[in-house]
Design a protein around this motif. Structure first.
Motif, PDB file in Angstrom:
ATOM      1  N   ASN A 157     -11.512  55.598   0.796  1.00  0.00           N
ATOM      2  CA  ASN A 157     -10.784  54.699  -0.340  1.00  0.00           C
ATOM      3  C   ASN A 157     -10.655  55.534  -1.562  1.00  0.00           C
ATOM      4  O   ASN A 157      -9.328  55.174  -1.854  1.00  0.00           O
ATOM      5  CB  ASN A 157     -12.050  53.617  -0.429  1.00  0.00           C
ATOM      6  N   SER A 158     -11.118  56.525  -2.022  1.00  0.00           N
ATOM      7  CA  SER A 158     -10.907  57.123  -2.983  1.00  0.00           C
ATOM      8  C   SER A 158      -9.730  58.084  -2.879  1.00  0.00           C
ATOM      9  O   SER A 158      -9.085  58.673  -3.926  1.00  0.00           O
ATOM     10  CB  SER A 158     -11.986  57.797  -3.726  1.00  0.00           C
ATOM     11  N   GLY A 159      -9.396  58.482  -1.546  1.00  0.00           N
ATOM     12  CA  GLY A 159      -8.503  59.322  -1.360  1.00  0.00           C
ATOM     13  C   GLY A 159      -8.880  60.980  -1.411  1.00  0.00           C
ATOM     14  O   GLY A 159      -7.910  61.817  -1.072  1.00  0.00           O
ATOM     15  N   VAL A 160     -10.126  61.102  -1.393  1.00  0.00           N
ATOM     16  CA  VAL A 160     -10.857  62.569  -1.085  1.00  0.00           C
ATOM     17  C   VAL A 160     -10.408  62.902   0.190  1.00  0.00           C
ATOM     18  O   VAL A 160     -10.128  63.948   0.573  1.00  0.00           O
ATOM     19  CB  VAL A 160     -12.264  62.649  -1.636  1.00  0.00           C
ATOM     20  N   ILE A 161     -10.687  62.122   1.238  1.00  0.00           N
ATOM     21  CA  ILE A 161     -10.191  62.107   2.629  1.00  0.00           C
ATOM     22  C   ILE A 161      -8.900  61.566   2.739  1.00  0.00           C
ATOM     23  O   ILE A 161      -8.722  60.396   2.748  1.00  0.00           O
ATOM     24  CB  ILE A 161     -11.358  61.561   3.424  1.00  0.00           C
ATOM     25  N   ARG A 162      -7.680  62.567   3.053  1.00  0.00           N
ATOM     26  CA  ARG A 162      -6.421  61.751   2.900  1.00  0.00           C
ATOM     27  C   ARG A 162      -6.349  61.369   4.444  1.00  0.00           C
ATOM     28  O   ARG A 162      -5.370  60.581   4.654  1.00  0.00           O
ATOM     29  CB  ARG A 162      -5.610  62.951   2.631  1.00  0.00           C
TER      30      ARG A 162
END
Lengths: 391, 163
Positions: B43-48
């Motif tokens: 959700n936070s975009g750390v994992i793209r």
């Protein structure tokens, strides 16, 4: 006609008294079997990080191929001293309190020879690394095993130590994190040992080569305990933390009188540790932290995998908090350690080391090294399961 | 970053297909906690994205790749962002990076032939107002991609048993 020669009669008595290495036998057995998976290896499966190898190559290109000081390169001793000051808040003078050796194996041998008079007793908590007992015997000392048990997670108990001490006791060999059990001892555990050691005025040889491989929790350096620095010979090396086994590089740290005595032996039997390895070690200490921490996290995940896997197939395995060994009990199978390891090798092609190789206290256990790839550990666990199910 | 998060990310970086159960085993964490942390990072975009490293050469793909260096001039009030957005919308453009040094931007461009890539650069990139200068380097062979070495290496034999 001249008298025929029987070479064996020239071999010294002490050599014949040392029992043959159980590990050696497994090496020979395992070598005969193709595509066996080995959990029998006491060395990292990582290759030495490239920046360290590269530094060694560069040193060769520069022609740095001479002997060094008997003590080892001053630059390296300064790095070692600095790293221990930071890690354990314990200072060793690089000029007089550090000796660079060819592996902890040499450091151990030299340390024992430096303090042992004929008949001196050296206490060895077991299961223990296979070199301790023979090294004491070669030095003319008497090894006194103390049995650690699974009930205490293979820690040395102060009362067991106390019971083993006599007026001939010279020293205690500690090895935590431990090979073969993976056991560790907390600061509190070690404080209790320090009390007994001081009370009876004996020395400690503390082999802490696995100190960096300590999981959830911090390693306590025995010499950092109050009053212990002056009665400890601290051994450590680069093999495990930096995956540099073949470089044969380690060091001993102790008070100046002890290091001077050790140096006396070292200068005649080894002269100095290989210069190329010493230069690699400098690079490791200066720039190796990040890769080392990555390796440690990798070992930690494999540790979880192998311990949960062994418990799942019914081989009770306590949680090893250091080194890279799991030490499951195989008593539920009714087999002896040797039978289990041998049949597992021949029937399922998995190499493990029977625990009794590390002393009587290891009987009923198996040493499984997880210094091997995740896929191999998974395959080995599947084969162990098949073996246990077929019993 | 805490130690648990680092463990999870290293597991996923090594194998994007790894299950949450397996990560739980490897880290000694409850599977619910693993799933929650991963969800948060998605959700936070750390994992793209979860992707595969492919050796396209070995797969028989004839695509060619080029690294294009761009020297650009920026318009007042519009930073790199406006230009970069024009560039990365082309599907031919695989990556866009802002660089320090002699050049400003570096693109990776793919196409079915050297001619196609060359014309793409000449017609679509060089003609942009802000682009002053381009240099095209065609990739001849990829040895290592995203930390993965793309050819077989000799294994060093280890002894099966050591103390």
């Amino acid at each position: 006609m001249r008298k025929t020669c029987r070479p064996s009669k020239f071999v010294a008595d002490v050599i014949n008294q040392v029992p043959p290495s159980g590990i050696r036998r497994y090496f020979d057995l395992a070598s005969e079997i193709d595509d066996a998976i080995s959990l029998g290896v006491g060395e990292p499966d990582f290759v030495t990080p490239w920046h360290i190898r590269e530094a060694c190559i560069h040193s060769l290109e520069c022609g740095e191929t001479s002997y060094t000081s008997n003590y080892g390169l001053m630059e390296l001793r300064e790095e070692i001293s600095g790293s221990f000051s930071v890690k354990y808040n314990t200072f060793y003078d690089p000029c007089s309190e550090i000796l660079v050796t060819s592996g902890v194996s040499e450091a151990l041998d030299v340390a024992i020879r430096a303090i042992t008079n004929p008949g001196d007793e050296i206490i060895i908590p077991q299961p223990s690394y296979v070199a301790y007992v023979p090294s004491v015997m070669f030095a003319g000392g008497v090894p006194v095993p103390v049995m650690n048990s699974i009930e205490n997670n293979f820690r040395l108990l102060p009362e067991d130590l106390e019971a083993a001490i006599t007026d001939k006791t010279k020293a205690l060999i500690l090895n935590y994190p431990n090979n073969p059990t993976g056991a560790t001892m907390s600061r509190k555990d070690l404080e209790a040992i320090a009390d007994v050691v001081a009370e009876h005025d004996i020395m400690v040889i503390s082999d802490e080569v696995y100190d960096c491989l300590t999981y959830n929790g911090r390693h306590t350096c025995f010499a950092s305990l109050e009053g212990m620095r002056d009665r400890t010979i601290l051994l450590n090396g680069f093999s495990k933390a930096y995956a540099m086994t073949g470089f044969r590089l380690a060091f001993a740290m102790a008070p100046p009188e002890i290091i001077a005595s050790m140096m006396l032996i070292h200068q005649y039997c080894m002269l100095c540790a290989p210069v190329i390895a010493q230069l690699g070690a400098i690079e490791a200490l200066r720039n190796g932290q990040t890769e080392m921490e990555k390796m440690v996290r990798d070992y930690d995940r494999r540790r979880h995998l192998i311990v949960s896997g062994l418990n799942k197939v019914g081989l009770d395995c306590f949680e090893p908090k250091g080194a890279f060994y799991a030490f499951p009990s195989i008593q539920s199978t009714g087999l002896s350690s040797e039978e289990f390891a041998e049949r597992l090798l021949f029937e399922q092609k998995v190499v493990t080391i029977p625990g009794n190789v590390f002393g009587e206290a290891g009987d009923g256990f198996l040493r499984c090294s997880y210094a091997t790839s995740m896929q191999e550990i998974e395959e080995a666990l599947a084969r162990i399961e098949a073996f246990v199910d077929g019993l | 970053m805490d130690e648990k998060t680092r463990h999870i990310l290293e597991c996923l970086e090594a194998d994007a297909r790894i299950s949450h159960e397996k990560i739980a085993t490897l880290t000694g964490m409850p599977v619910e906690e693993v799933s929650r942390i991963i969800k948060d990072m998605e959700n936070s975009g750390v994992i793209r994205k979860y992707k595969t490293v492919i050796d396209w050469d070995l797969a028989g793909d004839e695509n060619v790749y080029a690294i294009i260096e761009l020297k650009v001039s920026l318009e007042r009030r519009l930073g790199y962002q406006a230009l970069v957005e024009r560039l990365y919308k082309f599907p031919e453009v695989r990556s866009v990076r802002l660089l320090s040094g002699q050049y400003d931007l570096s693109l990776t461009v793919s196409g079915s032939s050297m001619k196609e890539v060359a014309f793409f650069v000449a017609e679509k990139i060089s003609t942009l107002d802000q682009v002053q200068h381009t240099t095209t380097h065609f990739v001849l062979k990829t040895y290592k991609e995203d930390g993965v070495i793309l050819y077989e290496q000799d294994q060093v034999a280890r002894l099966p048993v050591t103390p």
